[in-house]
Design an enzyme around this catalytic site. Structure first.
Site, short mmCIF file in Angstrom:
data_model
loop_
_atom_site.label_atom_id
_atom_site.label_comp_id
_atom_site.label_asym_id
_atom_site.label_seq_id
_atom_site.Cartn_x
_atom_site.Cartn_y
_atom_site.Cartn_z
N GLU A 177 135.15 -12.70 -19.03
CA GLU A 177 134.56 -12.45 -16.98
C GLU A 177 135.13 -14.14 -17.13
O GLU A 177 134.97 -15.23 -16.72
CB GLU A 177 133.02 -12.51 -17.64
N GLU A 320 135.78 -17.18 -19.53
CA GLU A 320 136.59 -16.39 -19.52
C GLU A 320 136.77 -15.32 -21.36
O GLU A 320 137.84 -15.22 -20.88
CB GLU A 320 138.04 -17.76 -19.63
#
Length: 354
Positions: A177, A320
Site C-alpha cells: 500500500e 509499498e
C-alpha cells in the site's frame, strides 16, 4: 448475495492431505530431516493453501493499493497529503522501492488507485489501474471515515484484483500500500482487534518526532472512543476507521483464500488489513504468509498477539509491498528446493541409518 458474501462463503479449509504429501517428498530429499527449517513449513503450507500435493508454482504478482485519508488533517504524518498522488506516479513510473524489487524478481506489479484524493484518472497515468471508490476518506474524528457501502465496495475491489491475478496464472500474490497518514487507521484497527493500547501500537510512520507521535496516539485513542460501537465487525470497523487501500488489501486476502492462491502480507498496514479479513472470516490467517516483522509501531506486538510467524526481520517500515516482495522470493526459493533437489532414491544416496 453480494460478491463479498459469495467469496467468503466459497472459502474452504486448508487441504491437510496436500500438506502431508508435500511433507513426504520433503523427507525424501537428499538432506537430513527438517534441515531446511522453516522453508519446509512454507512449502507444506503453500501446498495446503493451493490444495495441490505437488505444490506446483506459476508466476507471482504484487498488487499495491493507493489511497488518501482525511485524518491527515490532524497532523499525523510528517509528509503532506499531496505525496500520495506523487508516489502513485512514482510507483507506476518505476522509481519506487517496490518498482525496483518487482523488476528485480520479475513480478508483475499492479498499481491500483482505489481512493487517491487527487484524481489522475482524467489523464490516466501509464501503469495505474483505476478502481476509485472515493477521493480519500473523511476524517474519522468527525464521523465514520467511509460509508458501509463504500467499505464493501473497496473490499470487493480487492477480491476482483485477486480474481484477475489468479486468472492470469498467479499462484502467489503479494499485497502492499501507499497512502499518507494510513498508519493511523492501521494502528486504530490493530489496537481495536488486539486490545493493545494505542501508545504501544502507534509508531512514527513517515518519520514523526516525539510530539507528532504523541499527537497521533491521542488521535487514535479518540477515534477508538468515538467509534467504540462500530468495532464489532470487520466491515463496520472499516467504515468507521477507513482506508480504501486497507479494505482492498483485506479483499485480496479474502479473494486469495477463495481462489486457493496464497497471499503474502507486507508490513504494519497490510497486517491491519489481514486482521480485518480474519475478523470477517475467522481462520483466514491460515491462507496467508506474513512477510516480515516491521519496525513500525506495534507490529511485532500484533504478530505476537495473533501468533503469526513472519518470514523476515529486516527492520523495514517502508510499506509499498517491499517486505512482501522479498519474502515471496524466499517462498519461491523454498519451492525450487522442493521441486529440484534430488531424492535419496533418485541420486543413489544412502538414507538415514535407523
Amino acid at each position: 448475495m453480494s460478491l463479498l458474501d459469495q467469496t467468503v462463503a466459497s472459502i474452504l479449509p486448508l487441504d491437510n492431505e496436500a500438506a502431508w504429501a508435500a511433507d513426504a517428498r520433503l523427507n525424501s530429499l537428499t538432506k537430513p530431516p527438517r534441515s531446511l527449517g522453516h522453508l519446509e513449513e512454507l512449502v507444506r503450507r503453500y501446498a495446503a493453501i493451493r490444495r495441490d500435493e505437488s505444490a506446483s508454482s506459476g508466476r507471482a504478482a504484487i498488487a499495491v493499493f493507493v489511497a488518501d485519508h482525511g485524518v491527515a488533517a490532524e497532523g499525523v504524518s510528517a509528509f503532506p497529503q499531496a505525496v500520495t498522488a506523487e508516489m502513485l506516479r512514482n510507483i507506476a513510473a518505476g522509481g519506487a522501492a517496490i518498482s525496483v524489487l518487482a523488476r528485480r524478481f520479475g513480478y508483475p506489479l499492479k498499481v491500483v488507485d482505489v481512493g487517491v484524493k487527487i484524481d489522475t484518472s482524467t489523464k490516466p497515468l501509464k501503469g495505474v489501474t483505476y478502481r476509485r471508490v472515493g477521493a480519500g476518506t473523511r476524517n474519522f474524528l468527525d464521523g465514520p471515515a467511509i460509508t458501509p457501502e463504500d467499505a464493501t465496495r473497496a473490499l470487493e475491489v480487492g477480491i476482483e484484483i485477486a480474481r484477475e491475478l489468479a486468472g492470469i496464472g498467479a499462484t502467489l500474490i503479494g499485497i502492499g500500500e501507499m497512502g499518507i497518514a494510513n498508519s493511523t487507521p492501521a494502528a486504530a484497527i490493530l489496537s481495536a482487534l488486539t486490545a493493545i493500547a494505542p501508545d504501544a501500537m502507534v509508531g512514527r510512520g513517515t518519520g514523526l518526532d516525539d510530539a507528532g507521535v504523541r499527537r497521533k496516539t491521542e488521535v487514535v485513542a479518540r477515534a477508538l472512543e468515538i467509534h467504540r460501537a462500530a468495532l464489532a465487525s470487520g466491515e463496520s470497523m472499516l467504515a468507521a476507521l477507513g482506508g480504501f487501500e486497507i479494505a482492498a488489501m483485506a479483499g485480496v486476502c479474502i479473494g486469495g483464500a477463495a481462489y486457493n492462491v496464497p497471499v503474502v502480507v507486507d508490513g504494519f498496514i497490510a497486517t491491519a488489513a489481514a486482521a480485518v479479513a480474519e475478523k470477517i472470516h475467522p481462520g483466514l490467517f491460515d491462507h496467508l504468509f506474513f512477510s516480515h516483522r516491521s519496525s513500525e509501531g506495534g507490529h511485532a506486538l500484533a504478530l505476537e498477539h495473533f501468533k503469526l510467524r513472519p518470514i523476515l526481520d529486516l527492520d523495514l517500515r517502508l510499506g509499498e509491498g517491499t517486505g512482501a516482495a522479498l519474502a515471496m522470493n524466499v517462498i519461491e526459493s523454498a519451492l525450487d528446493l522442493f521441486h529440484n533437489m534430488a531424492t535419496f532414491a533418485g541420486a543413489g544416496v544412502s538414507g538415514k541409518v535407523r
